[in-house]
Design a protein around this motif. Structure first.
Motif, PDB file in Angstrom:
ATOM      1  N   SER A  15       2.104  49.078  46.563  1.00 61.15           N
ATOM      2  CA  SER A  15       1.473  47.640  46.831  1.00 61.15           C
ATOM      3  C   SER A  15       0.465  47.436  46.540  1.00 61.15           C
ATOM      4  CB  SER A  15       2.432  45.943  47.410  1.00 61.15           C
ATOM      5  OG  SER A  15       3.786  45.970  46.919  1.00 61.15           O
ATOM      6  N   SER A  16       0.188  47.905  48.043  1.00 61.12           N
ATOM      7  CA  SER A  16      -1.630  48.161  47.831  1.00 61.12           C
ATOM      8  C   SER A  16      -1.883  49.366  47.260  1.00 61.12           C
ATOM      9  CB  SER A  16      -1.392  49.060  49.634  1.00 61.12           C
ATOM     10  OG  SER A  16      -1.471  48.025  50.812  1.00 61.12           O
ATOM     11  N   VAL A  17      -1.811  50.501  46.675  1.00 61.67           N
ATOM     12  CA  VAL A  17      -2.032  51.843  46.253  1.00 61.67           C
ATOM     13  C   VAL A  17      -2.172  49.998  44.145  1.00 61.67           C
ATOM     14  CG1 VAL A  17      -1.338  53.410  44.198  1.00 61.67           C
ATOM     15  CG2 VAL A  17      -1.143  53.757  46.707  1.00 61.67           C
ATOM     16  N   PHE A  18      -1.726  49.748  43.711  1.00 61.10           N
ATOM     17  CA  PHE A  18      -2.013  49.049  42.998  1.00 61.10           C
ATOM     18  C   PHE A  18      -2.892  47.972  43.436  1.00 61.10           C
ATOM     19  CE2 PHE A  18       3.089  49.764  41.758  1.00 61.10           C
ATOM     20  CZ  PHE A  18       2.583  50.514  40.549  1.00 61.10           C
ATOM     21  N   SER A  19      -2.743  47.462  44.558  1.00 55.20           N
ATOM     22  CA  SER A  19      -4.377  46.576  44.402  1.00 55.20           C
ATOM     23  C   SER A  19      -5.596  47.096  44.262  1.00 55.20           C
ATOM     24  CB  SER A  19      -3.520  45.987  45.989  1.00 55.20           C
ATOM     25  OG  SER A  19      -2.126  44.735  45.553  1.00 55.20           O
ATOM     26  N   THR A  20      -4.865  48.371  44.748  1.00 52.81           N
ATOM     27  CA  THR A  20      -6.512  48.425  45.278  1.00 52.81           C
ATOM     28  C   THR A  20      -7.008  48.996  43.280  1.00 52.81           C
ATOM     29  OG1 THR A  20      -5.977  49.649  47.466  1.00 52.81           O
ATOM     30  CG2 THR A  20      -7.966  50.910  46.227  1.00 52.81           C
ATOM     31  N   GLU A  22      -6.570  47.848  41.103  1.00 54.49           N
ATOM     32  CA  GLU A  22      -6.506  46.784  40.054  1.00 54.49           C
ATOM     33  C   GLU A  22      -7.738  46.148  40.501  1.00 54.49           C
ATOM     34  OE1 GLU A  22      -3.472  44.009  40.772  1.00 54.49           O
ATOM     35  OE2 GLU A  22      -2.132  44.896  39.894  1.00 54.49           O
ATOM     36  N   ALA A  23      -8.609  45.988  41.647  1.00 57.64           N
ATOM     37  CA  ALA A  23      -9.501  45.543  42.353  1.00 57.64           C
ATOM     38  C   ALA A  23     -10.743  46.488  42.187  1.00 57.64           C
ATOM     39  CB  ALA A  23      -9.598  45.595  43.888  1.00 57.64           C
ATOM     40  N   ILE A  24     -10.047  47.976  41.524  1.00 57.62           N
ATOM     41  CA  ILE A  24     -11.654  48.613  41.380  1.00 57.62           C
ATOM     42  C   ILE A  24     -11.985  48.213  39.583  1.00 57.62           C
ATOM     43  CG2 ILE A  24     -12.375  50.681  40.433  1.00 57.62           C
ATOM     44  CD1 ILE A  24     -12.394  51.140  43.596  1.00 57.62           C
ATOM     45  N   VAL A  25     -10.795  47.710  38.553  1.00 56.26           N
ATOM     46  CA  VAL A  25     -10.938  47.581  37.395  1.00 56.26           C
ATOM     47  C   VAL A  25     -11.504  46.324  37.567  1.00 56.26           C
ATOM     48  CG1 VAL A  25      -9.611  46.842  35.415  1.00 56.26           C
ATOM     49  CG2 VAL A  25      -9.475  48.991  36.550  1.00 56.26           C
ATOM     50  N   GLY A  26     -10.820  45.436  38.082  1.00 57.58           N
ATOM     51  CA  GLY A  26     -12.049  43.968  38.511  1.00 57.58           C
ATOM     52  C   GLY A  26     -13.035  44.330  38.662  1.00 57.58           C
ATOM     53  N   ARG A  27     -13.580  44.545  40.194  1.00 56.68           N
ATOM     54  CA  ARG A  27     -15.034  45.120  40.082  1.00 56.68           C
ATOM     55  C   ARG A  27     -16.155  45.445  38.928  1.00 56.68           C
ATOM     56  NH1 ARG A  27     -13.480  46.054  45.507  1.00 56.68           N
ATOM     57  NH2 ARG A  27     -13.597  48.560  44.648  1.00 56.68           N
ATOM     58  N   ILE A  28     -15.386  46.113  38.376  1.00 54.20           N
ATOM     59  CA  ILE A  28     -16.401  47.059  37.006  1.00 54.20           C
ATOM     60  C   ILE A  28     -15.798  45.303  36.240  1.00 54.20           C
ATOM     61  CG2 ILE A  28     -16.323  48.794  35.122  1.00 54.20           C
ATOM     62  CD1 ILE A  28     -14.507  50.213  36.109  1.00 54.20           C
ATOM     63  N   LYS A  29     -15.029  45.026  35.496  1.00 50.49           N
ATOM     64  CA  LYS A  29     -15.099  43.736  35.420  1.00 50.49           C
ATOM     65  C   LYS A  29     -16.219  43.090  35.111  1.00 50.49           C
ATOM     66  CE  LYS A  29     -12.407  40.290  33.277  1.00 50.49           C
ATOM     67  NZ  LYS A  29     -10.389  39.336  33.191  1.00 50.49           N
ATOM     68  N   GLU A  30     -16.530  43.028  36.055  1.00 51.86           N
ATOM     69  CA  GLU A  30     -16.848  41.015  37.208  1.00 51.86           C
ATOM     70  C   GLU A  30     -18.714  42.000  36.777  1.00 51.86           C
ATOM     71  OE1 GLU A  30     -15.744  40.509  40.633  1.00 51.86           O
ATOM     72  OE2 GLU A  30     -13.759  39.785  40.360  1.00 51.86           O
ATOM     73  N   ALA A 193      -4.817  61.906  58.173  1.00 53.24           N
ATOM     74  CA  ALA A 193      -6.483  61.952  58.671  1.00 53.24           C
ATOM     75  C   ALA A 193      -7.251  61.380  57.287  1.00 53.24           C
ATOM     76  CB  ALA A 193      -6.710  62.672  58.941  1.00 53.24           C
ATOM     77  N   THR A 194      -7.224  61.241  56.361  1.00 52.11           N
ATOM     78  CA  THR A 194      -7.980  61.944  55.125  1.00 52.11           C
ATOM     79  C   THR A 194      -7.896  61.194  54.306  1.00 52.11           C
ATOM     80  OG1 THR A 194      -8.549  64.776  55.517  1.00 52.11           O
ATOM     81  CG2 THR A 194      -9.215  64.033  53.863  1.00 52.11           C
ATOM     82  N   PRO A 195      -8.818  60.198  53.975  1.00 46.68           N
ATOM     83  CA  PRO A 195      -8.229  59.035  53.300  1.00 46.68           C
ATOM     84  C   PRO A 195      -7.947  59.384  51.897  1.00 46.68           C
ATOM     85  CG  PRO A 195     -10.584  59.334  53.683  1.00 46.68           C
ATOM     86  CD  PRO A 195     -10.431  59.833  54.345  1.00 46.68           C
ATOM     87  N   MET A 196      -7.113  59.359  50.879  1.00 47.25           N
ATOM     88  CA  MET A 196      -6.033  59.404  49.482  1.00 47.25           C
ATOM     89  C   MET A 196      -6.940  58.640  47.639  1.00 47.25           C
ATOM     90  SD  MET A 196      -2.882  60.638  50.787  1.00 47.25           S
ATOM     91  CE  MET A 196      -2.984  61.683  49.385  1.00 47.25           C
ATOM     92  N   MET A 197      -6.550  58.270  47.540  1.00 48.03           N
ATOM     93  CA  MET A 197      -6.145  57.454  46.152  1.00 48.03           C
ATOM     94  C   MET A 197      -8.071  57.391  45.780  1.00 48.03           C
ATOM     95  SD  MET A 197      -4.701  54.004  46.075  1.00 48.03           S
ATOM     96  CE  MET A 197      -4.926  52.841  43.513  1.00 48.03           C
ATOM     97  N   PRO A 198      -8.381  58.391  45.057  1.00 48.59           N
ATOM     98  CA  PRO A 198      -9.956  58.684  44.556  1.00 48.59           C
ATOM     99  C   PRO A 198     -10.001  57.679  43.311  1.00 48.59           C
ATOM    100  CG  PRO A 198      -8.713  60.260  43.641  1.00 48.59           C
ATOM    101  CD  PRO A 198      -8.405  60.120  44.998  1.00 48.59           C
ATOM    102  N   THR A 199     -10.828  56.421  43.782  1.00 53.22           N
ATOM    103  CA  THR A 199     -10.839  55.387  42.276  1.00 53.22           C
ATOM    104  C   THR A 199     -11.152  56.083  41.172  1.00 53.22           C
ATOM    105  OG1 THR A 199     -12.598  55.010  43.782  1.00 53.22           O
ATOM    106  CG2 THR A 199     -10.837  53.879  44.329  1.00 53.22           C
ATOM    107  N   SER A 200     -11.762  57.462  40.723  1.00 55.87           N
ATOM    108  CA  SER A 200     -12.982  57.721  39.362  1.00 55.87           C
ATOM    109  C   SER A 200     -11.839  57.659  38.788  1.00 55.87           C
ATOM    110  CB  SER A 200     -13.928  58.483  40.258  1.00 55.87           C
ATOM    111  OG  SER A 200     -13.096  59.680  40.951  1.00 55.87           O
ATOM    112  N   SER A 201     -10.670  58.514  39.384  1.00 54.49           N
ATOM    113  CA  SER A 201      -9.869  58.627  38.084  1.00 54.49           C
ATOM    114  C   SER A 201      -9.568  56.998  37.404  1.00 54.49           C
ATOM    115  CB  SER A 201      -8.907  58.958  39.109  1.00 54.49           C
ATOM    116  OG  SER A 201      -8.908  60.170  39.506  1.00 54.49           O
ATOM    117  N   ILE A 202      -9.335  55.872  38.494  1.00 57.11           N
ATOM    118  CA  ILE A 202      -8.855  54.991  37.348  1.00 57.11           C
ATOM    119  C   ILE A 202      -9.805  54.086  36.897  1.00 57.11           C
ATOM    120  CG2 ILE A 202      -7.893  52.687  37.780  1.00 57.11           C
ATOM    121  CD1 ILE A 202      -6.603  53.878  40.240  1.00 57.11           C
ATOM    122  N   ALA A 203     -10.960  54.227  37.284  1.00 57.88           N
ATOM    123  CA  ALA A 203     -12.238  53.771  37.186  1.00 57.88           C
ATOM    124  C   ALA A 203     -12.716  54.330  36.057  1.00 57.88           C
ATOM    125  CB  ALA A 203     -14.016  52.882  37.806  1.00 57.88           C
TER     126      ALA A 203
END
Length: 252
Positions: A15-20, A22-30, A193-203
């Motif tokens: 759920s957090s992955v999806f929310s993240t 969606e939030a990126i796309v939302g910021r681009i939209k806004e 230890a290392t952050p995951m989910m690079p958002t540029s792919s979705i964006a």
């Protein structure tokens, strides 16, 4: 339901992955509506004036080029600047070295004959390396309009590796922010230890499709049917796609 050792369920993580995303796309939209629309006008005008629309990116940003080129439902007049050296198909770090080389972008600019009235879209998440910066500069010097797809936050927090000392967002005519953060990856996974989910792919995928749709609509509004690729897996008129390739992208 599977539970991690930190007590977070897989369902909660998903759920957090999806929310993240969606939030990126939302910021681009806004925040990016106006610049995306402006970029689409430049792209549509290039086609209507019989000029070229080039798209390029290096490293993982080359996937933006692939998102724009040769896809069912995509613009058929995109000319990709997508040499093997810029991708990760040969060696995972080769493109990282190539994109830092001074002068490589000018070579491709000459080979692809970027000129007055053309539009060059350059994708680079960091916007700091020589290739994307120099390609935008070359395009500008030769009378083309440049559109950057980049992370303003990431770029603002790093130094330039280009000889000019500039970053992509400093030299482009239009800057579309993919709304990512420093390092691109943004998701903290319990026990990792290392952050995951690079958002540029979705964006970048979203931005590419938004640009394609708006560009096609702009062209159609001017009384011209924009060339759009059909799916090769849905009984299309394959010859039509081949004709588009020969007409627009098999010239170099």
């Amino acid at each position: 339901m599977p539970i991690s050792k930190e007590g977070v369920s897989m369902g909660e993580l998903l759920s957090s992955v999806f929310s993240t995303g969606e939030a990126i796309v939302g910021r681009i939209k806004e925040t990016q509506r106006d610049v995306i629309e402006r970029a689409a006008v430049y792209m549509g005008e290039a086609f209507l004036r019989h000029k070229k629309l080039f798209v390029s990116g290096s490293g993982h940003s080359h996937t933006f080029t692939e998102e724009m080129y040769g896809r069912a439902g995509g613009l058929a007049f995109v000319v990709p600047i997508l040499t093997p050296e810029l991708t990760m198909t040969d060696h995972p770090t080769k493109s990282s070295y190539i994109e830092r080389l001074d002068g490589y972008a000018s070579i491709l600019g000459e080979l692809y004959r970027i000129g007055t009235g053309d539009v060059v879209v350059v994708a680079s998440n960091s916007g700091r390396n020589a290739y994307p910066v120099e390609l935008a500069l070359y395009a500008h010097e030769h009378g083309a309009t440049t559109i950057a797809i980049t992370s303003v936050a990431h770029s603002s927090q790093t130094s330039s590796r280009a000889a000019s000392g500039k970053k992509l967002m400093d030299v482009a005519d239009v800057v579309i922010d993919n709304c990512g953060q420093l390092g691109d990856a943004c998701f903290d996974v319990p026990g990792v230890a290392t952050p995951m989910m690079p958002t540029s792919s979705i964006a970048n995928a979203f931005i590419a499709q938004a640009l394609s749709v708006l560009t096609a609509a702009y062209i159609a509004q001017h009384g011209v049917e924009p060339p759009v690729f059909e799916s090769l897996n849905a009984d299309p008129t394959i010859n039509r796609n081949d004709e588009y390739y020969q007409m627009y992208t098999r010239l170099y």
